[in-house]
Design an enzyme around this catalytic site. Structure first.
Site, PDB file in Angstrom:
ATOM      1  N   CYS A 112       0.827  -1.199  -0.044  1.00 55.30           N
ATOM      2  CA  CYS A 112      -0.117  -0.068  -0.221  1.00 55.30           C
ATOM      3  C   CYS A 112       1.033   1.287   0.075  1.00 55.30           C
ATOM      4  O   CYS A 112       1.423   1.678  -1.105  1.00 55.30           O
ATOM      5  CB  CYS A 112      -1.053  -0.058   1.064  1.00 55.30           C
ATOM      6  N   HIS A 221      -3.912  -5.025   0.846  1.00 58.27           N
ATOM      7  CA  HIS A 221      -3.214  -5.583   2.260  1.00 58.27           C
ATOM      8  C   HIS A 221      -3.416  -6.860   2.305  1.00 58.27           C
ATOM      9  O   HIS A 221      -4.344  -7.206   3.036  1.00 58.27           O
ATOM     10  CB  HIS A 221      -4.145  -4.734   3.348  1.00 58.27           C
ATOM     11  N   GLU A 223      -1.580  -8.537   4.329  1.00 58.80           N
ATOM     12  CA  GLU A 223      -1.530  -8.961   5.591  1.00 58.80           C
ATOM     13  C   GLU A 223      -2.518  -9.009   6.545  1.00 58.80           C
ATOM     14  O   GLU A 223      -2.813  -9.571   7.819  1.00 58.80           O
ATOM     15  CB  GLU A 223      -0.291  -7.813   6.198  1.00 58.80           C
TER      16      GLU A 223
HETATM   17  N1  LIG Z   1      -2.016   6.872   2.707  1.00 58.82           N
HETATM   18  C1  LIG Z   1      -1.858   6.095   1.272  1.00 58.82           C
HETATM   19  C2  LIG Z   1      -1.738   4.587   1.429  1.00 58.82           C
HETATM   20  C3  LIG Z   1      -2.971   3.915   2.235  1.00 58.82           C
HETATM   21  C4  LIG Z   1      -2.494   2.661   3.096  1.00 58.82           C
HETATM   22  O1  LIG Z   1      -1.464   2.436   3.194  1.00 58.82           O
HETATM   23  N2  LIG Z   1      -3.596   2.434   3.702  1.00 58.82           N
HETATM   24  C5  LIG Z   1      -3.407   1.531   5.095  1.00 58.82           C
HETATM   25  C6  LIG Z   1      -4.051   2.273   6.125  1.00 58.82           C
HETATM   26  C7  LIG Z   1      -3.945   1.377   7.549  1.00 58.82           C
HETATM   27  C8  LIG Z   1      -5.176   0.915   7.787  1.00 58.82           C
HETATM   28  O2  LIG Z   1      -6.328   1.487   7.941  1.00 58.82           O
HETATM   29  O3  LIG Z   1      -5.282  -0.495   7.742  1.00 58.82           O
HETATM   30  C9  LIG Z   1      -3.315   6.292   0.554  1.00 58.82           C
HETATM   31  O4  LIG Z   1      -4.221   6.687   1.155  1.00 58.82           O
HETATM   32  O5  LIG Z   1      -2.894   6.000  -0.514  1.00 58.82           O
END
Ligand SMILES: N[C@@H](CCC(=O)NCCCC(=O)O)C(=O)O
Length: 257
Positions: A112, A221, A223
């Site tokens: 991400c 994600h 994970e």
């Molecule tokens: N801020 C960036 C990357 C988005 C990101 O990594 N999201 C994970 C957020 C954590 C979570 O809520 O699990 C974008 O907005 O593109």
């Protein structure tokens, strides 16, 4: 010995005095201890001096997701809208760390925000609010759903390039993924090849062309759902295998010295 896997931290203010902390989600620690098969090492956002000191001691690197966004000055982009979260301490750590890891061949999995950092570190740029662009989907975290459901749910399908390992790990061309991002690849960095796309054309997976080691980025994600989703688990297992191979080579080099 299990491989040592560096996990990038964000700088976040919390605690009794709301002072800065270096933090990463438990999801990354758990996935490293699980299907990656490694030992997690949290990497503080300590700036560019970290890379040369820590990379020779690591067997893999995970660039984590985060609500914060890469500072647009790193890709000559427009200033963020007022209130958009940034983390320049993290940027100043991860961008040089990514370039050094790729040059050395340290296995790297960027997730991400991490994939966005990979793209910027190698000369690409980002769109800051995909949902505002004509013809594009809203990839962001839905405000009307509980976060756990968003993280483990599936938001849209992605189409995988039919040639390549990611497609092999998936076993099919269209796979469903979660989605929690506002930003995305605008200009793909010259050394990156796209491996997967959302229905609106948003780049969802990349690999570093001619990288000496494993160097992938994914916009979703894995994970969050590797315990239920075989594709997510296989991504981490494959990354872990690359880290074990790197670890064995690292110890062999030390033994030969
Ligand atoms: N801020 C960036 C990357 C988005 C990101 O990594 N999201 C994970 C957020 C954590 C979570 O809520 O699990 C974008 O907005 O593109």
């Amino acid at each position: 010995m299990r491989p040592l896997i560096g996990i990038s931290c964000c700088v976040k203010a919390f605690g009794a005095f709301n002072t800065p902390n270096h933090a990463a989600s438990d999801s990354y620690v758990r996935v490293v201890l699980g299907p990656v098969g490694g030992i997690p090492v949290l990497l503080p956002a300590a700036g560019e001096a970290l890379a040369p000191e820590i990379l020779p001691r690591l067997d893999g690197l995970i660039l984590t997701g985060s609500r914060s966004n890469v500072w647009p000055g790193h890709y000559d982009g427009p200033a963020h809208a007022e209130g958009t979260p940034e983390d320049q301490q993290r940027d100043s750590t991860t961008l040089p760390l990514i370039r050094a890891a790729i040059q050395m061949g340290v296995p790297l999995l960027a997730i991400c925000r991490g994939m966005q950092e990979l793209n910027v570190a190698l000369g690409g740029s980002l769109d800051q609010r995909i949902q505002d662009l004509p013809g594009r989907m809203d990839h962001s975290t839905p405000s009307d759903q509980p976060i756990p459901a968003v993280r483990t749910g599936k938001a849209h399908g992605i189409r995988l390039a039919t040639q390549g390992l990611l497609h092999e790990l998936a076993g099919e061309t269209i796979v469903p993924v979660n989605s929690l991002h506002n930003q995305g690849v605008q200009k793909l960095a010259p050394r990156l090849d796209a491996m997967g796309w959302a229905p609106d054309g948003t780049v969802e997976a990349v690999k570093v062309r001619d990288a000496p080691g494993f160097a992938w980025g994914v916009q979703w994600h894995p994970e969050y759902d590797w315990e239920r989703d075989a594709f997510s688990r296989r991504i981490f297992e494959h990354f872990g295998g690359a880290c074990v191979a790197w670890s064995q080579a690292r110890y062999a080099r030390h033994a030969a010295e």
